[in-house]
Scaffold this active site. Structure first.
Site, short mmCIF file in Angstrom:
data_model
loop_
_atom_site.label_atom_id
_atom_site.label_comp_id
_atom_site.label_asym_id
_atom_site.label_seq_id
_atom_site.Cartn_x
_atom_site.Cartn_y
_atom_site.Cartn_z
CD GLU A 99 14.61 17.76 14.88
OE1 GLU A 99 15.83 17.84 14.63
OE2 GLU A 99 13.90 18.74 15.16
CG ASP A 100 17.87 17.28 17.80
OD1 ASP A 100 16.70 17.53 17.45
OD2 ASP A 100 18.61 18.14 18.32
CG ASP A 103 10.13 18.93 23.66
OD1 ASP A 103 9.37 18.26 24.37
OD2 ASP A 103 10.70 19.96 24.09
CG PHE A 152 17.08 20.08 28.29
CD1 PHE A 152 16.06 20.56 27.47
CD2 PHE A 152 18.40 20.36 27.94
CE1 PHE A 152 16.35 21.29 26.32
CE2 PHE A 152 18.69 21.10 26.80
CZ PHE A 152 17.67 21.57 25.99
NE ARG A 165 25.27 22.12 18.85
CZ ARG A 165 23.94 22.19 18.69
NH1 ARG A 165 23.22 21.11 18.61
NH2 ARG A 165 23.35 23.37 18.62
P1 IMP Z 1 9.95 20.94 19.37
O1 IMP Z 1 9.73 21.96 18.28
O2 IMP Z 1 9.38 21.38 20.70
O3 IMP Z 1 9.46 19.55 19.00
O4 IMP Z 1 11.47 20.87 19.71
C1 IMP Z 1 12.33 20.57 18.79
C2 IMP Z 1 13.76 20.97 19.08
O5 IMP Z 1 14.01 21.34 20.43
C3 IMP Z 1 14.59 19.77 18.83
O6 IMP Z 1 14.95 19.73 17.47
C4 IMP Z 1 15.78 19.99 19.70
O7 IMP Z 1 16.77 20.68 18.97
C5 IMP Z 1 15.29 20.85 20.82
N1 IMP Z 1 15.15 20.04 22.04
C6 IMP Z 1 14.02 19.52 22.58
N2 IMP Z 1 14.28 18.83 23.70
C7 IMP Z 1 15.63 18.89 23.86
C8 IMP Z 1 16.54 18.31 24.81
O8 IMP Z 1 16.16 17.59 25.75
N3 IMP Z 1 17.85 18.58 24.62
C9 IMP Z 1 18.32 19.33 23.59
N4 IMP Z 1 17.51 19.87 22.67
C10 IMP Z 1 16.18 19.66 22.79
MG MG Z 2 16.84 20.25 16.64
#
Ligand code: IMP
Ligand code: MG
Length: 177
Positions: A99-100, A103, A152, A165
């Site tokens: 995963e990238d 969060d 972010f 990207r």
């Molecule tokens: P989560 O479900 O809140 O853990 O967020 C997951 C997704 O939000 C990640 O897979 C990212 O694609 C996106 N995301 C969260 N923080 C960032 C950021 O700082 N930049 C770009 N995408 C983010």
């Molecule tokens: Mg993602």
């Protein structure tokens, strides 16, 4: 009016080194055991490509899922759209989700639940960035390149509203965006 400022946080070289270290750790854990790497589209696509080329497991297979939660904003909607599933079987396999960013943890919590119901031999997460302090769900990242500070981030696969990207480094995006 848009007044956007991009500040370099991790350079191309820093990312290369961190990805190489992660690949070594992954090789140490799995050896040459059959392993299915699952890239979470779209954000992880560059990271995944670099990571798998650093790994030396010859029994490695790969597949893709697509998850989305942000839409056109930088605030997660909390609603997860699972628009593409893997095509490979998961039962009885070591599975590594790539995963990238983790969060709030909602996306990975969703995918872990989904995959663990299919009987994998093991299930782990490798993330480029771990925003551990922002976690709302109890999701553990097994391998991470960087513990991200608050902010972010864009570049190296990460987007803001589908832009940035293709930048080679990781940048913090600030300002009125
Ligand atoms: P989560 O479900 O809140 O853990 O967020 C997951 C997704 O939000 C990640 O897979 C990212 O694609 C996106 N995301 C969260 N923080 C960032 C950021 O700082 N930049 C770009 N995408 C983010
Ligand atoms: Mg993602």
């Amino acid at each position: 009016m848009s007044d956007i400022d991009l500040r370099l946080v991790y350079s191309r070289r820093q990312i290369e080194r961190a990805v190489e270290e992660m690949a070594k750790k992954i090789d140490d854990i799995y050896g040459n055991e059959p392993l299915l790497g699952v890239c979470v589209l779209k954000g992880a696509f560059i990271f995944f490509g670099d990571l798998v080329r650093r790994m030396s497991n010859t029994n490695f297979e790969l597949d893709f899922v697509r998850l989305a939660s942000y839409g056109q904003s930088s605030i997660s909607s909390g609603k997860i759209i699972f628009s593409k599933d893997v095509e490979r079987e998961i039962v009885g396999k070591h599975v590594l989700i790539v995963e990238d960013i983790v969060d709030s943890g909602h996306s990975m919590d969703f995918l872990l639940r989904e995959f663990s119901g299919r009987g994998p031999k093991s299930l782990r997460i490798a993330a480029l960035l771990d925003k551990a302090e922002r976690r709302e769900k109890n999701v553990r990242v097994d391998f991470s390149c960087f513990e991200a500070p608050d902010g972010f981030f864009v570049g190296y696969g990460l987007d803001y509203a589908e832009k940035y990207r293709s930048l080679p480094g990781i940048y913090e995006i600030r300002g009125q965006f």
